[in-house]
Design an enzyme around this catalytic site. Sequence first.
Site, PDB file in Angstrom:
ATOM      1  N   LEU A 157       0.840  -1.118   0.028  1.00  0.00           N
ATOM      2  CA  LEU A 157       0.049  -0.076  -0.237  1.00  0.00           C
ATOM      3  C   LEU A 157       0.984   1.376   0.146  1.00  0.00           C
ATOM      4  O   LEU A 157       0.342   2.223  -0.390  1.00  0.00           O
ATOM      5  CB  LEU A 157      -0.783  -0.112   1.517  1.00  0.00           C
ATOM      6  CG  LEU A 157      -2.039  -1.044   1.336  1.00  0.00           C
ATOM      7  CD1 LEU A 157      -2.806  -1.017   2.652  1.00  0.00           C
ATOM      8  CD2 LEU A 157      -2.900  -0.995   0.079  1.00  0.00           C
ATOM      9  N   GLY A 160       7.703   3.145   3.597  1.00  0.00           N
ATOM     10  CA  GLY A 160       8.304   4.296   4.617  1.00  0.00           C
ATOM     11  C   GLY A 160       9.736   4.233   4.534  1.00  0.00           C
ATOM     12  O   GLY A 160      10.551   3.251   3.715  1.00  0.00           O
ATOM     13  N   GLY A 161      10.341   4.913   5.645  1.00  0.00           N
ATOM     14  CA  GLY A 161      11.805   4.682   5.751  1.00  0.00           C
ATOM     15  C   GLY A 161      12.396   3.481   6.168  1.00  0.00           C
ATOM     16  O   GLY A 161      13.515   3.188   6.104  1.00  0.00           O
ATOM     17  N   GLY A 163      10.568   0.172   5.869  1.00  0.00           N
ATOM     18  CA  GLY A 163       9.542  -0.778   5.278  1.00  0.00           C
ATOM     19  C   GLY A 163       8.628  -0.325   4.702  1.00  0.00           C
ATOM     20  O   GLY A 163       8.390   0.627   4.296  1.00  0.00           O
ATOM     21  N   CYS A 164       7.827  -1.384   4.324  1.00  0.00           N
ATOM     22  CA  CYS A 164       6.547  -1.244   3.503  1.00  0.00           C
ATOM     23  C   CYS A 164       5.329  -1.402   4.276  1.00  0.00           C
ATOM     24  O   CYS A 164       5.444  -2.160   5.410  1.00  0.00           O
ATOM     25  CB  CYS A 164       6.577  -2.206   2.141  1.00  0.00           C
ATOM     26  SG  CYS A 164       7.838  -1.929   1.245  1.00  0.00           S
ATOM     27  N   LYS A 179       2.280  -2.791   8.594  1.00  0.00           N
ATOM     28  CA  LYS A 179       3.527  -2.135   8.429  1.00  0.00           C
ATOM     29  C   LYS A 179       4.782  -3.103   9.038  1.00  0.00           C
ATOM     30  O   LYS A 179       4.749  -3.366  10.037  1.00  0.00           O
ATOM     31  CB  LYS A 179       3.449  -0.832   9.136  1.00  0.00           C
ATOM     32  CG  LYS A 179       5.137  -0.101   8.895  1.00  0.00           C
ATOM     33  CD  LYS A 179       4.729   1.424   9.201  1.00  0.00           C
ATOM     34  CE  LYS A 179       4.754   1.854  10.487  1.00  0.00           C
ATOM     35  NZ  LYS A 179       4.668   3.123  10.973  1.00  0.00           N
ATOM     36  N   ASP A 276       5.798  14.345  12.405  1.00  0.00           N
ATOM     37  CA  ASP A 276       5.998  13.978  10.945  1.00  0.00           C
ATOM     38  C   ASP A 276       4.790  14.182  10.033  1.00  0.00           C
ATOM     39  O   ASP A 276       4.169  12.992   9.562  1.00  0.00           O
ATOM     40  CB  ASP A 276       6.549  12.528  10.954  1.00  0.00           C
ATOM     41  CG  ASP A 276       7.173  12.283   9.698  1.00  0.00           C
ATOM     42  OD1 ASP A 276       7.466  13.022   8.709  1.00  0.00           O
ATOM     43  OD2 ASP A 276       7.408  10.981   9.172  1.00  0.00           O
TER      44      ASP A 276
END
Length: 447
Positions: A157, A160-161, A163-164, A179, A276
């Site tokens: 989907l 990120g820094g 992983g996925c 995640k 963030d």
Amino acid sequence: MKLLLVPVLLFLLFLSKPIWVGATQQPLVPVSSPLVSPTSPISTTMAAFSPGIQVGIEEQHHMDTHKKMIIALVAASSALVVIILSFLFLWIYHWKFSHKSHKRSAQSSAVEKGLALAPFFSKFSSIKMVGKKGSVPLIEYKLLEKATDNFRDSNVLGEGGFGCVYKARLDDNLYAAVKKLNCENHDAEREFENEIDLLSKIQHPNIISLLGCSIHCESRFIVYELMQIGSLETQLHGPSHGSALTWHMRMKVALDTARGLEYLHEHCNPQVIHRDLKTSNILLDSDFNAKLSDFGLAVSNGAQNRNNIKLSGTLGYVAPEYLLDGKLTDKSDVYAFGVVLLELLFGRRPVEKLAPSQCQSIVTWAMPQLTDRSKLPNIVDPVIKDTMDLKHLYQVAAVAVLCVQPEPSYRPLITDVLHSLIPLVPIELGGTLRVSQVTRPAPPAQH
């Protein structure tokens, strides 16, 4: 308790009055005038020869009366104390029972947050994670592996820094987002623990719901509720280029985001700073309700500890004072919110390349034009151009200008931002604006 003591003291004072009156009236009985009954010659004779006997009888009578009064007072006082203690006991019991009931209802609502997951969670053990308040279900790795089809690329989907994020089918009618974090370094492990700790304590309609977690070798997994439409970034800057987001829907997303931030800033104790906030961390469900996600970098320490944290964030959203001096406050989130508001207005990315070695932020580009009312309607996102009340456009632009001020003290609190947006959002979408008709966009096709 003070209110209970007042009537008790008054009651005892009232009951003590007859003792004092009796004591003063006793000497008034004439010693030299015995009571004589005209129909009793025996009494008359006794009184004539022994006047002290009659006086002794009167004194004995008064003493008996006083003893009876004292006994009655003691009995009445004891009964009163018993009654007061009974009421006090009942009040304490009622307070404890209500407190426990409230606690149980709060725990029940925490279990029910997001989706109806009780039947599903019954399959897993609930473990105490790093947070002192949160309890997070531990989901077996094999189940996540099966639910994501062995973490197939087609189920990704987002990235990120560390992983996925994968789409997972945990049950027949239950989908989730998983995640996967590759915790080969301490930063990833710290973000995993931080996010689990915070989300296990947080419950709000505009903040993503945590469903569980898993640990396998060096990988960590966080399971969230699935947001069907995906991120705001994908909707604005993806293939559809914002076509599914009307002016009213964009204002709704901004309002939802502000509500989530206000909860973090004003209602969490200690205060939470997201650190963030960006369009990729604002997720949309099937009804375009926006929720904040990705709390790996969030900070909940006291202000005295914020200057010791590692500088983190995303280029284009980081506030100048934090980037230059490392000063982190809730106004840092307000700056990032202002950038998101500019993206909703103009459909531009937070940072765009002008040349291979030159970039321009949306703030730098927009600021000279935001205050010019003649230019503003011509630079808004073409998808929403000429679809809004110009007064509303000017108001949103003014809010955005305040949020991205270089000086933090000039920026508003997120609560003030929230109240300025509510009148611009239709009632049907969570605001107070009355409009004749609000057309909901059709959800984009799912892949």
